[in-house]
Design an enzyme around this catalytic site. Structure first.
Site, PDB file in Angstrom:
ATOM      1  N   HIS A  12       0.902  -1.032  -0.045  1.00  0.00           N
ATOM      2  CA  HIS A  12      -0.100  -0.213  -0.051  1.00  0.00           C
ATOM      3  C   HIS A  12       0.737   1.197   0.208  1.00  0.00           C
ATOM      4  O   HIS A  12       0.432   2.315   0.565  1.00  0.00           O
ATOM      5  CB  HIS A  12      -1.017   0.019   1.263  1.00  0.00           C
ATOM      6  CG  HIS A  12      -0.301   0.063   2.669  1.00  0.00           C
ATOM      7  ND1 HIS A  12      -0.792  -0.806   3.757  1.00  0.00           N
ATOM      8  CD2 HIS A  12       0.753   0.647   2.876  1.00  0.00           C
ATOM      9  CE1 HIS A  12       0.031  -0.484   4.727  1.00  0.00           C
ATOM     10  NE2 HIS A  12       1.060   0.305   4.466  1.00  0.00           N
ATOM     11  N   HIS A  59      -1.725   4.596   9.934  1.00  0.00           N
ATOM     12  CA  HIS A  59      -0.388   5.065  10.018  1.00  0.00           C
ATOM     13  C   HIS A  59      -0.410   6.262  10.862  1.00  0.00           C
ATOM     14  O   HIS A  59       0.734   7.163  10.482  1.00  0.00           O
ATOM     15  CB  HIS A  59       0.403   5.055   8.713  1.00  0.00           C
ATOM     16  CG  HIS A  59       0.416   3.960   7.770  1.00  0.00           C
ATOM     17  ND1 HIS A  59      -0.594   3.736   7.218  1.00  0.00           N
ATOM     18  CD2 HIS A  59       1.517   3.272   7.368  1.00  0.00           C
ATOM     19  CE1 HIS A  59      -0.181   2.404   6.486  1.00  0.00           C
ATOM     20  NE2 HIS A  59       1.222   2.252   6.536  1.00  0.00           N
ATOM     21  N   HIS A 193      10.385  -3.745   3.998  1.00  0.00           N
ATOM     22  CA  HIS A 193      10.737  -2.436   3.967  1.00  0.00           C
ATOM     23  C   HIS A 193      11.033  -2.005   5.758  1.00  0.00           C
ATOM     24  O   HIS A 193      10.388  -2.343   6.411  1.00  0.00           O
ATOM     25  CB  HIS A 193       9.704  -1.432   3.501  1.00  0.00           C
ATOM     26  CG  HIS A 193       8.359  -1.279   3.738  1.00  0.00           C
ATOM     27  ND1 HIS A 193       7.547  -2.217   4.116  1.00  0.00           N
ATOM     28  CD2 HIS A 193       7.807  -0.093   4.171  1.00  0.00           C
ATOM     29  CE1 HIS A 193       6.347  -1.897   4.361  1.00  0.00           C
ATOM     30  NE2 HIS A 193       6.625  -0.510   4.725  1.00  0.00           N
ATOM     31  N   GLU A 240       4.261  -5.266   8.498  1.00  0.00           N
ATOM     32  CA  GLU A 240       3.004  -4.905   8.025  1.00  0.00           C
ATOM     33  C   GLU A 240       2.534  -6.412   7.264  1.00  0.00           C
ATOM     34  O   GLU A 240       1.136  -6.657   7.207  1.00  0.00           O
ATOM     35  CB  GLU A 240       2.949  -3.969   7.050  1.00  0.00           C
ATOM     36  CG  GLU A 240       2.859  -2.507   7.763  1.00  0.00           C
ATOM     37  CD  GLU A 240       3.038  -1.333   6.499  1.00  0.00           C
ATOM     38  OE1 GLU A 240       2.898  -0.208   7.041  1.00  0.00           O
ATOM     39  OE2 GLU A 240       3.310  -1.640   5.383  1.00  0.00           O
TER      40      GLU A 240
END
Ligand code: DHB
Ligand code: FE
Length: 280
Positions: A12, A59, A193, A240
């Site tokens: 995303h 977030h 990431h 995530e």
């Protein structure tokens, strides 16, 4: 009765939103990435879901560090999007199905998942980018949505195992809803990431590919990993990926792969997309 027509997992990354706004889809950096979504769009046109249950992490838009539920379900008839600081264009609001949401909430609590219920909920890029990837070519969103937020930001976060179990509980909740609705379940986020600290920029292609295979045919492999093990391999934000296990838990033990695609890097991240359907 309501039933799950399949599951989609996707990254995303906010940069995708900027690329869509700028019309960069066919530029050399983006083309292969966006091409990976064409089969997903075709599959969605084919199965025509009524509802998208979107498992994602907020977030810092709706929940900030001072106030984060581990699991939270939207129980509203409308969800607005806002720019939470990435310079993303604000997209049209999403229609919810509060009645279905409350059914899911009740069923989860009966199954010992004590979730937060949100009668107001702003949705951020973790929710909106996947929606735009699938349906931005249409004049309006073709599904009602149920946002389901998983805390992957403020530790302690739920374990991979717990997320897998949550998926199984969501399946029971959906299967027990009396209305004839076709549900697609999304798990967003990942893949590897890390956006900060000494390892900023980390991408672990081997781990990403193993993770994709595991989500397809051996979810136990990912479910038994600790949060620290996942972070060590996938990075602080790569954790995530646990939301992919929520989607997987909602499907049968045996699934068929409708589509799988991996591309790296997009921004700082390994970008993956999967479409799975129950095998039977
Ligand atoms: C990036 C990826 C994310 O999942 C996110 O939430 C923010 C940024 C990135 O790679 O830029
Ligand atoms: Fe993210």
């Amino acid at each position: 009765m309501a039933r799950i027509v399949g599951g989609v997992t996707t990254s995303h990354i906010p940069a995708i939103g900027n690329a869509m706004t700028e019309g960069l889809e066919n530029t050399p950096y983006w083309k292969r990435f966006f091409d990976g979504y064409e089969p997903v769009k075709r599959w969605l046109e084919d199965v025509k879901p009524d509802i998208a249950l979107v498992v994602y992490n907020d977030h810092g838009l709706n929940f900030f560090l001072n106030n984060i539920p581990t699991f939270a379900i939207g129980c509203a008839d409308r969800y607005d999007n806002a720019d939470e600081g990435w310079g993303l264009k604000t997209l049209a609001s999403f229609e919810g199905d509060a009645q279905f949401s409350w059914h899911i909430a009740e069923s989860l609590v009966e199954q010992h998942f004590d979730i937060a219920t949100c009668q107001e909920m702003l949705v951020d890029h973790g929710f909106v980018i996947p929606m735009a990837l699938m349906w931005r070519h249409l004049p309006k969103w073709p599904v009602k949505v149920i946002p389901f937020a998983v805390n992957t930001v403020q530790h302690p976060i739920p374990t991979a195992r717990r997320c897998y179990q949550l998926g199984k509980a969501l399946r029971k909740a959906i299967d027990s809803y009396p209305e004839d609705l076709k549900v697609v379940i999304f798990g967003t986020g990942g893949m590897s990431h890390q956006l900060q600290g000494e390892r900023a920029g980390l991408i672990n292609v081997d781990y990403d590919l193993k993770t994709m295979e595991s989500v397809i045919s051996d979810p136990e492999w990912l479910a038994r990993q600790t949060t620290s093990e996942i972070i060590e391999n996938a990075g602080t934000e790569g954790v995530e990926i646990i939301m992919w296990l929520v989607m997987r838990g909602a499907l049968d033990d045996q699934v068929k792969v409708v589509h799988k695609h991996y591309h790296t890097p997009i921004s700082n991240t390994g970008a993956g997309v999967l479409v799975l359907q129950n095998a039977a």
